[in-house]
Design a protein around this motif. Structure first.
Motif, PDB file in Angstrom:
ATOM      1  N   ASP A  72       6.951 119.608  37.542  1.00 39.45           N
ATOM      2  CA  ASP A  72       7.900 120.651  37.961  1.00 39.45           C
ATOM      3  C   ASP A  72       7.179 121.815  38.629  1.00 39.45           C
ATOM      4  N   ILE A  73       6.071 122.237  38.061  1.00 40.79           N
ATOM      5  CA  ILE A  73       5.308 123.344  38.637  1.00 40.79           C
ATOM      6  C   ILE A  73       4.759 122.950  40.008  1.00 40.79           C
ATOM      7  N   PHE A  76       7.582 123.290  42.390  1.00 45.06           N
ATOM      8  CA  PHE A  76       7.795 124.704  42.726  1.00 45.06           C
ATOM      9  C   PHE A  76       6.757 125.162  43.743  1.00 45.06           C
ATOM     10  N   ASP A  77       5.493 124.794  43.538  1.00 46.30           N
ATOM     11  CA  ASP A  77       4.427 125.172  44.477  1.00 46.30           C
ATOM     12  C   ASP A  77       4.675 124.578  45.861  1.00 46.30           C
ATOM     13  N   LYS A 139       8.849 131.618  41.961  1.00 48.74           N
ATOM     14  CA  LYS A 139       7.665 131.991  41.174  1.00 48.74           C
ATOM     15  C   LYS A 139       8.064 132.397  39.762  1.00 48.74           C
ATOM     16  N   LYS A 142       8.826 129.262  37.852  1.00 40.60           N
ATOM     17  CA  LYS A 142       7.550 128.603  37.554  1.00 40.60           C
ATOM     18  C   LYS A 142       6.890 129.246  36.337  1.00 40.60           C
TER      19      LYS A 142
END
Length: 159
Positions: A72-73, A76-77, A139, A142
């Protein structure tokens, strides 16, 4: 503390994954529901208590959960980087259209000049919105995911 009631360890994993290396989407969605800004403001969730009658391999579940959070992170990135590139292109085209509008103001009629300036202004506005709002929100989401990857796991036998 977050509590999770399951019957078997297999309830924690995706039923279509025979290797049991992917978390069950329902379980993961439930855990992520505690990552909302409203929930995290209420109290800190530092422990996940799994209530069951059967033994559980806690280390394997911890690894699967951490892998899901990392995915997931990473998403997001990826989205933040994509938005950043989009904002740069929107800025470039917006500034070019604004400059073109200023240069052509001597030669063209008011309607065409207004359209060109409007396109430039919209491009710059979109770029600013991406950088200040959309990427900022991503962000923050995240950041809210990090506590899940470091959560303490506790198995409690159902009585």
């Amino acid at each position: 503390m977050i509590q999770l009631l399951i019957d078997n360890e297999s309830d924690l994993y995706n039923p279509y994954d025979p290797s049991q290396k992917r978390i069950n989407e329902g379980v993961y969605r439930y855990l992520k529901s505690y990552c909302s800004p409203l929930e995290s403001a209420k109290h800190e969730h530092d422990t996940l208590q799994i209530i069951t009658d059967n033994p559980i391999d806690v280390d394997r579940f911890r690894n699967v959960l951490q892998d899901a959070v990392k995915r997931d992170i990473a998403e997001f990135d990826r989205q933040i980087d994509l938005n950043r590139r989009r904002a740069i292109w929107e800025s470039i085209f917006g500034i070019l259209f604004c400059a073109l509008g200023i240069m052509l103001s001597v030669y063209l009629d008011e309607l065409l000049l207004t359209i060109i300036s409007l396109l430039g202004t919209m491009g710059v506005r979109d770029a600013i919105q991406i950088v200040t709002t959309i990427n900022h929100d991503l962000k923050n989401l995240k950041k809210l995911m990090h506590p899940i990857s470091d959560i303490k796991l506790e198995v409690v036998q159902r009585s």
